[in-house]
Design an enzyme around this catalytic site. Structure first.
Site, PDB file in Angstrom:
ATOM      1  N   SER A   1     -40.396 -36.966  -4.512  1.00 39.33           N
ATOM      2  CA  SER A   1     -41.560 -37.195  -5.368  1.00 39.33           C
ATOM      3  C   SER A   1     -42.844 -36.941  -4.588  1.00 39.33           C
ATOM      4  O   SER A   1     -43.150 -37.650  -3.629  1.00 39.33           O
ATOM      5  CB  SER A   1     -41.567 -38.631  -5.887  1.00 39.33           C
ATOM      6  OG  SER A   1     -42.840 -38.913  -6.441  1.00 39.33           O
TER       7      SER A   1
ATOM      8  N   HIS B   1     -40.027 -33.408  -7.644  1.00 37.52           N
ATOM      9  CA  HIS B   1     -40.321 -34.403  -8.689  1.00 37.52           C
ATOM     10  C   HIS B   1     -41.840 -34.617  -8.777  1.00 37.52           C
ATOM     11  O   HIS B   1     -42.489 -34.956  -7.783  1.00 37.52           O
ATOM     12  CB  HIS B   1     -39.610 -35.706  -8.315  1.00 37.52           C
ATOM     13  CG  HIS B   1     -39.641 -36.773  -9.364  1.00 37.52           C
ATOM     14  ND1 HIS B   1     -38.767 -36.790 -10.432  1.00 37.52           N
ATOM     15  CD2 HIS B   1     -40.424 -37.865  -9.507  1.00 37.52           C
ATOM     16  CE1 HIS B   1     -39.008 -37.860 -11.186  1.00 37.52           C
ATOM     17  NE2 HIS B   1     -40.014 -38.536 -10.643  1.00 37.52           N
TER      18      HIS B   1
ATOM     19  N   ASP C   1     -44.804 -36.703 -10.722  1.00 32.89           N
ATOM     20  CA  ASP C   1     -45.048 -37.914 -11.509  1.00 32.89           C
ATOM     21  C   ASP C   1     -46.429 -37.870 -12.160  1.00 32.89           C
ATOM     22  O   ASP C   1     -47.446 -37.984 -11.479  1.00 32.89           O
ATOM     23  CB  ASP C   1     -44.984 -39.143 -10.592  1.00 32.89           C
ATOM     24  CG  ASP C   1     -43.570 -39.464 -10.156  1.00 32.89           C
ATOM     25  OD1 ASP C   1     -42.711 -39.654 -11.028  1.00 32.89           O
ATOM     26  OD2 ASP C   1     -43.335 -39.528  -8.936  1.00 32.89           O
TER      27      ASP C   1
ATOM     28  N   MET D   1     -49.062 -39.743 -14.554  1.00 30.89           N
ATOM     29  CA  MET D   1     -49.373 -41.088 -15.079  1.00 30.89           C
ATOM     30  C   MET D   1     -50.727 -41.083 -15.762  1.00 30.89           C
ATOM     31  O   MET D   1     -51.676 -40.478 -15.249  1.00 30.89           O
ATOM     32  CB  MET D   1     -49.425 -42.096 -13.927  1.00 30.89           C
ATOM     33  CG  MET D   1     -48.164 -42.142 -13.095  1.00 30.89           C
ATOM     34  SD  MET D   1     -48.345 -43.326 -11.764  1.00 30.89           S
ATOM     35  CE  MET D   1     -46.828 -43.035 -10.848  1.00 30.89           C
TER      36      MET D   1
ATOM     37  N   HIS E   1     -41.881 -35.776 -14.497  1.00 30.93           N
ATOM     38  CA  HIS E   1     -41.651 -37.120 -15.052  1.00 30.93           C
ATOM     39  C   HIS E   1     -42.969 -37.607 -15.650  1.00 30.93           C
ATOM     40  O   HIS E   1     -43.913 -37.910 -14.923  1.00 30.93           O
ATOM     41  CB  HIS E   1     -41.168 -38.037 -13.905  1.00 30.93           C
ATOM     42  CG  HIS E   1     -41.003 -39.468 -14.293  1.00 30.93           C
ATOM     43  ND1 HIS E   1     -40.905 -40.469 -13.349  1.00 30.93           N
ATOM     44  CD2 HIS E   1     -40.915 -40.076 -15.506  1.00 30.93           C
ATOM     45  CE1 HIS E   1     -40.756 -41.636 -13.969  1.00 30.93           C
ATOM     46  NE2 HIS E   1     -40.777 -41.433 -15.268  1.00 30.93           N
TER      47      HIS E   1
ATOM     48  N   MET F   1     -45.144 -40.226 -17.320  1.00 29.68           N
ATOM     49  CA  MET F   1     -45.348 -41.648 -17.618  1.00 29.68           C
ATOM     50  C   MET F   1     -46.630 -41.766 -18.426  1.00 29.68           C
ATOM     51  O   MET F   1     -47.665 -42.250 -17.957  1.00 29.68           O
ATOM     52  CB  MET F   1     -45.417 -42.440 -16.303  1.00 29.68           C
ATOM     53  CG  MET F   1     -44.048 -42.593 -15.643  1.00 29.68           C
ATOM     54  SD  MET F   1     -44.160 -42.964 -13.897  1.00 29.68           S
ATOM     55  CE  MET F   1     -44.287 -41.301 -13.239  1.00 29.68           C
TER      56      MET F   1
ATOM     57  N   MET G   1     -34.951 -45.541 -14.356  1.00 27.15           N
ATOM     58  CA  MET G   1     -35.944 -46.116 -13.450  1.00 27.15           C
ATOM     59  C   MET G   1     -35.326 -47.321 -12.735  1.00 27.15           C
ATOM     60  O   MET G   1     -34.830 -48.246 -13.380  1.00 27.15           O
ATOM     61  CB  MET G   1     -37.187 -46.576 -14.222  1.00 27.15           C
ATOM     62  CG  MET G   1     -38.048 -45.461 -14.795  1.00 27.15           C
ATOM     63  SD  MET G   1     -38.502 -44.164 -13.622  1.00 27.15           S
ATOM     64  CE  MET G   1     -39.374 -45.099 -12.348  1.00 27.15           C
TER      65      MET G   1
ATOM     66  N   ASP H   1     -34.608 -43.183  -9.981  1.00 31.22           N
ATOM     67  CA  ASP H   1     -35.977 -43.047  -9.473  1.00 31.22           C
ATOM     68  C   ASP H   1     -36.581 -44.413  -9.162  1.00 31.22           C
ATOM     69  O   ASP H   1     -36.753 -45.236 -10.063  1.00 31.22           O
ATOM     70  CB  ASP H   1     -36.818 -42.337 -10.555  1.00 31.22           C
ATOM     71  CG  ASP H   1     -38.247 -42.052 -10.120  1.00 31.22           C
ATOM     72  OD1 ASP H   1     -38.593 -42.292  -8.943  1.00 31.22           O
ATOM     73  OD2 ASP H   1     -39.013 -41.566 -10.987  1.00 31.22           O
TER      74      ASP H   1
HETATM   75  C1  DX5 Z   1     -42.677 -44.404  -9.858  1.00 26.33           C
HETATM   76  C2  DX5 Z   1     -42.415 -42.920  -9.836  1.00 26.33           C
HETATM   77  C3  DX5 Z   1     -41.525 -42.520  -8.714  1.00 26.33           C
HETATM   78  C4  DX5 Z   1     -42.109 -42.771  -7.344  1.00 26.33           C
HETATM   79  C5  DX5 Z   1     -40.960 -43.090  -6.450  1.00 26.33           C
HETATM   80  O1  DX5 Z   1     -43.340 -44.739 -11.000  1.00 26.33           O
HETATM   81  O2  DX5 Z   1     -41.800 -42.507 -11.034  1.00 26.33           O
HETATM   82  O3  DX5 Z   1     -41.096 -41.172  -8.837  1.00 26.33           O
HETATM   83  O4  DX5 Z   1     -42.837 -41.696  -6.832  1.00 26.33           O
HETATM   84  O5  DX5 Z   1     -41.453 -43.523  -5.221  1.00 26.33           O
HETATM   85  P1  DX5 Z   1     -40.545 -44.346  -4.192  1.00 26.33           P
HETATM   86  O6  DX5 Z   1     -39.365 -43.483  -3.854  1.00 26.33           O
HETATM   87  O7  DX5 Z   1     -41.465 -44.584  -3.040  1.00 26.33           O
HETATM   88  O8  DX5 Z   1     -40.124 -45.613  -4.883  1.00 26.33           O
HETATM   89 ZN    ZN Z   2     -40.818 -40.480 -11.078  1.00 30.09          ZN
END
Ligand code: DX5
Ligand code: ZN
Length: 214
Positions: free
Chosen positions: A6, A31, A33, A35, A64, A66, A135, A173
């Site tokens: 990620s 990956h 993310d 948000m 991903h 969010m 998750m 994840d």
């Molecule tokens: C959290 C994200 C993850 C995050 C994981 O909301 O969806 O992808 O980057 O990070 P680690 O591996 O540090 O928990």
């Molecule tokens: Zn993620």
């Protein structure tokens, strides 16, 4: 094991350098993310960054989202170069339609479950999915601790996938490191996302190789 580092935990001031590291590592996917500060209490980055990241890698982008109502952004996600579009079960009122739209735009469809959402909610959509993202933390931040209950959910999802003949891969994840990743592998995971365990490691390539060998 498919490893999808990620980039949320990458050094944004040296993103090109970190992408070169990933390109030369055992990482299979990248990956990303996204948000929105509404679905989760944090804001990360958007489509321009994903597009830029795609120029630095030949590996599939595992996006991903969010965000609320992710179905509104199928076209923009595709145009940013995503190979896989993951939408949260909790964010889609008409999940089946969103999955169809993702497929019609040429991407693979993933559905993501928050820690409190049971695997059984996927029973009527599992046959249409290429991926389920479980998750193992509450989404929004990197560096959180793995929620133990996830291991049971991976086993339940493995059973659902096998019983239905679905081709969906099981991705996990949040809080993944060599120890928690090994437990996910035993329970039936196919893909591991790792942020902090990769980018805060003294040797990120070795950390990825360790996960890939699980
Ligand atoms: C959290 C994200 C993850 C995050 C994981 O909301 O969806 O992808 O980057 O990070 P680690 O591996 O540090 O928990
Ligand atoms: Zn993620």
């Amino acid at each position: 094991m498919i490893v999808s580092p990620s980039i949320l935990s990458a050094d944004f001031a040296n993103l090109g350098r970190d992408m070169t590291m990933l390109e030369n590592s055992d990482a299979a996917w990248i990956h990303c993310d996204v948000m929105d500060g509404v679905f989760v209490p944090n804001i990360s980055f958007g489509f321009n960054i994903i597009k830029t990241v795609g120029q630095y890698t030949s590996k599939p982008l595992d996006v991903h989202l969010m965000i609320v109502d992710p179905g509104r952004y199928v076209g923009q996600v595709r145009d940013s170069g995503a190979a896989i579009m993951n939408v949260h079960y909790e964010a889609c009122t008409h999940l089946h339609r969103v999955v169809q739209d993702i497929h019609n735009s040429g991407m693979k469809a993933g559905v993501t479950l928050n820690p409190a959402t049971p695997v059984s909610m996927l029973q009527d959509i599992i046959g249409d999915l290429e991926l389920v993202l479980l998750m193992s933390v509450n989404p929004g931040f990197g560096g959180q601790s793995f929620i133990e209950h996830t291991v049971k959910k991976i086993s339940e999802l493995r059973a659902l996938v096998d019983a239905t003949g679905s081709e969906a891969l099981i991705e996990v994840d949040g809080g993944i490191n060599a120890r928690t990743g090994a437990r996910c592998a035993t329970a039936g995971a196919d893909v591991l996302v790792a942020g902090n365990a990769v980018f805060k490691a003294s040797d990120p390539c070795a950390a990825i190789a360790e996960l890939a060998a699980l």
